[in-house]
Design an enzyme around this catalytic site. Structure first.
Site, mmCIF file in Angstrom:
data_model
loop_
_atom_site.group_PDB
_atom_site.id
_atom_site.type_symbol
_atom_site.label_atom_id
_atom_site.label_comp_id
_atom_site.label_asym_id
_atom_site.label_seq_id
_atom_site.Cartn_x
_atom_site.Cartn_y
_atom_site.Cartn_z
ATOM 1 C CB VAL A 1 11.368 2.552 9.221
ATOM 2 C CG1 VAL A 1 10.528 3.808 9.295
ATOM 3 C CG2 VAL A 1 10.997 1.593 10.358
ATOM 4 C CG HIS B 1 6.756 7.142 8.745
ATOM 5 N ND1 HIS B 1 5.771 6.312 9.226
ATOM 6 C CD2 HIS B 1 6.141 8.306 8.448
ATOM 7 C CE1 HIS B 1 4.596 6.958 9.220
ATOM 8 N NE2 HIS B 1 4.796 8.165 8.738
HETATM 9 P P1 NAD Z 1 -0.422 0.639 11.206
HETATM 10 O O1 NAD Z 1 -1.116 1.662 11.999
HETATM 11 O O2 NAD Z 1 -0.250 0.909 9.777
HETATM 12 O O3 NAD Z 1 -1.207 -0.779 11.472
HETATM 13 C C1 NAD Z 1 -0.870 -2.023 10.900
HETATM 14 C C2 NAD Z 1 -2.014 -2.481 9.962
HETATM 15 O O4 NAD Z 1 -1.581 -3.657 9.278
HETATM 16 C C3 NAD Z 1 -3.321 -2.858 10.674
HETATM 17 O O5 NAD Z 1 -4.401 -2.245 10.018
HETATM 18 C C4 NAD Z 1 -3.423 -4.383 10.497
HETATM 19 O O6 NAD Z 1 -4.755 -4.833 10.374
HETATM 20 C C5 NAD Z 1 -2.673 -4.566 9.212
HETATM 21 N N1 NAD Z 1 -2.107 -5.895 9.006
HETATM 22 C C6 NAD Z 1 -1.663 -6.780 9.949
HETATM 23 N N2 NAD Z 1 -1.182 -7.888 9.337
HETATM 24 C C7 NAD Z 1 -1.314 -7.687 7.998
HETATM 25 C C8 NAD Z 1 -0.993 -8.477 6.856
HETATM 26 N N3 NAD Z 1 -0.413 -9.687 6.966
HETATM 27 N N4 NAD Z 1 -1.258 -7.978 5.623
HETATM 28 C C9 NAD Z 1 -1.842 -6.743 5.490
HETATM 29 N N5 NAD Z 1 -2.181 -5.970 6.541
HETATM 30 C C10 NAD Z 1 -1.922 -6.430 7.786
HETATM 31 O O7 NAD Z 1 1.001 0.401 11.682
HETATM 32 P P2 NAD Z 1 1.592 0.399 13.160
HETATM 33 O O8 NAD Z 1 2.064 -0.981 13.431
HETATM 34 O O9 NAD Z 1 0.643 1.030 14.115
HETATM 35 O O10 NAD Z 1 2.860 1.346 12.978
HETATM 36 C C11 NAD Z 1 2.775 2.755 12.938
HETATM 37 C C12 NAD Z 1 4.000 3.294 12.227
HETATM 38 O O11 NAD Z 1 5.176 2.740 12.831
HETATM 39 C C13 NAD Z 1 4.102 2.860 10.787
HETATM 40 O O12 NAD Z 1 3.437 3.729 9.947
HETATM 41 C C14 NAD Z 1 5.608 2.793 10.555
HETATM 42 O O13 NAD Z 1 6.147 4.048 10.271
HETATM 43 C C15 NAD Z 1 6.125 2.336 11.865
HETATM 44 N N6 NAD Z 1 6.344 0.871 11.833
HETATM 45 C C16 NAD Z 1 7.068 0.359 10.803
HETATM 46 C C17 NAD Z 1 7.268 -1.009 10.717
HETATM 47 C C18 NAD Z 1 8.073 -1.538 9.549
HETATM 48 O O14 NAD Z 1 8.841 -0.788 8.954
HETATM 49 N N7 NAD Z 1 7.912 -2.807 9.184
HETATM 50 C C19 NAD Z 1 6.731 -1.877 11.690
HETATM 51 C C20 NAD Z 1 5.987 -1.311 12.756
HETATM 52 C C21 NAD Z 1 5.793 0.073 12.798
#
Ligand code: NAD
Ligand code: ZN
Length: 255
Positions: A108, A124
């Site tokens: 997001v 999202h």
């Molecule tokens: P998620 O369930 O997709 O988990 C994060 C994944 O990223 C894990 O599998 C982890 O192993 C992996 N990861 C960690 N560091 C990484 C890297 N450097 N390179 C590649 N992979 C890596 O996401 P969540 O944090 O549980 O969030 C759930 C939902 O919340 C998301 O689908 C999203 O909609 C929202 N969210 C968005 C953001 C954003 O926009 N940046 C951040 C946090 C959460």
């Protein structure tokens, strides 16, 4: 590209044949830009879990608290910069080498667009925007919303972050487009998502059922790892540029 990231020859051949690519990205794709993921530590805020803040019920109960959390997240996103993985995806789209190059993101934060990607399906929503809970059509940049006074000028709703909360449905149009693009794809990459949050987590399954190559990029094993033909135990900033080079060839200039 990291010099020690040698891709399997069968994957390099498949990358060379790719014409229609879909890239699914999740929170891990932004981790190296400094935007924390929710799961796996470092994602908590003042002791609250995202599941207790990112819900319509939480907003109805305490909109000020929810807006303060979103304000904190927005500031982190604004301070973040796209990394080599985001830029490589933008470069691939701009190259016009592929017939179709679609990004489908659960993020997001808008970092793909800031890196230059144009065709981005946001499953999202986007935290830089807000919209009225009554559906009156008022939409404002989130940074202009005062967390203490988020009432919509229409008088019958509140301005809320323009994101999909836990317990809410995804925009069926966006989800349908994403599914269609995967139906037509000949290669799918799944980058930085734990493949746990539905319905986005179901999208790689469409590709697996069709038997097209699916490449996972994630430093950790996920429920998808055992099912995909290629699981690269790499971060997004390492793995994505390597895959893009597999299609475009090594970079020869500074773009
Ligand atoms: P998620 O369930 O997709 O988990 C994060 C994944 O990223 C894990 O599998 C982890 O192993 C992996 N990861 C960690 N560091 C990484 C890297 N450097 N390179 C590649 N992979 C890596 O996401 P969540 O944090 O549980 O969030 C759930 C939902 O919340 C998301 O689908 C999203 O909609 C929202 N969210 C968005 C953001 C954003 O926009 N940046 C951040 C946090 C959460
Ligand atoms: Zn309104």
């Amino acid at each position: 590209m990291t010099p020690d990231l040698a891709l399997p020859s069968s994957l390099l051949e498949a990358l060379g044949r790719t014409r229609r690519l879909v890239v699914l990205t999740g929170a891990g794709t932004s981790a190296e830009s400094g935007v924390p993921v929710f799961r796996g530590g470092g994602g908590l805020w003042e002791g609250f879990r995202p599941e207790d803040l990112a819900t319509p019920e939480a907003f109805a109960r305490d909109p000020v608290r929810v807006w303060r959390w979103y304000r904190w997240r927005l500031e982190r996103v604004q301070a973040a910069e796209p990394h080599a993985g985001h830029r490589a995806l933008a470069r691939l789209e701009a190259s016009n080498r592929l017939r179709a190059c679609t990004l489908v993101t659960q993020n997001v934060d808008g970092l793909h667009q800031r890196a230059g990607s144009r065709l981005v399906l946001e499953l999202h929503g986007n935290i830089t925007r807000s919209r009225c809970t009554s559906g009156c059509g008022v939409a404002r940049p989130a940074e202009t919303v005062d967390p203490e006074r988020a009432e919509c000028p229409c008088g019958s709703g509140m301005l809320r972050p323009d994101v999909v909360w836990f317990g809410e449905s995804l925009d069926p149009g966006v989800l349908g487009q994403a599914s269609l693009r995967i139906e037509e794809a000949d290669m799918v990459w799944v980058v930085g998502t734990s493949a746990l949050v539905h319905p986005a987590a179901g999208l790689p399954g469409i590709a697996l059922q069709r038997g097209i190559p699916v490449v996972e990029v994630n430093p950790e094993r996920t429920p998808l790892s055992g099912a995909v033909p290629y699981s690269l135990r790499r971060t997004a900033a390492e793995g994505v540029p390597a895959l893009v080079e597999g299609i475009l060839g090594p970079r020869t200039n500074s773009f």
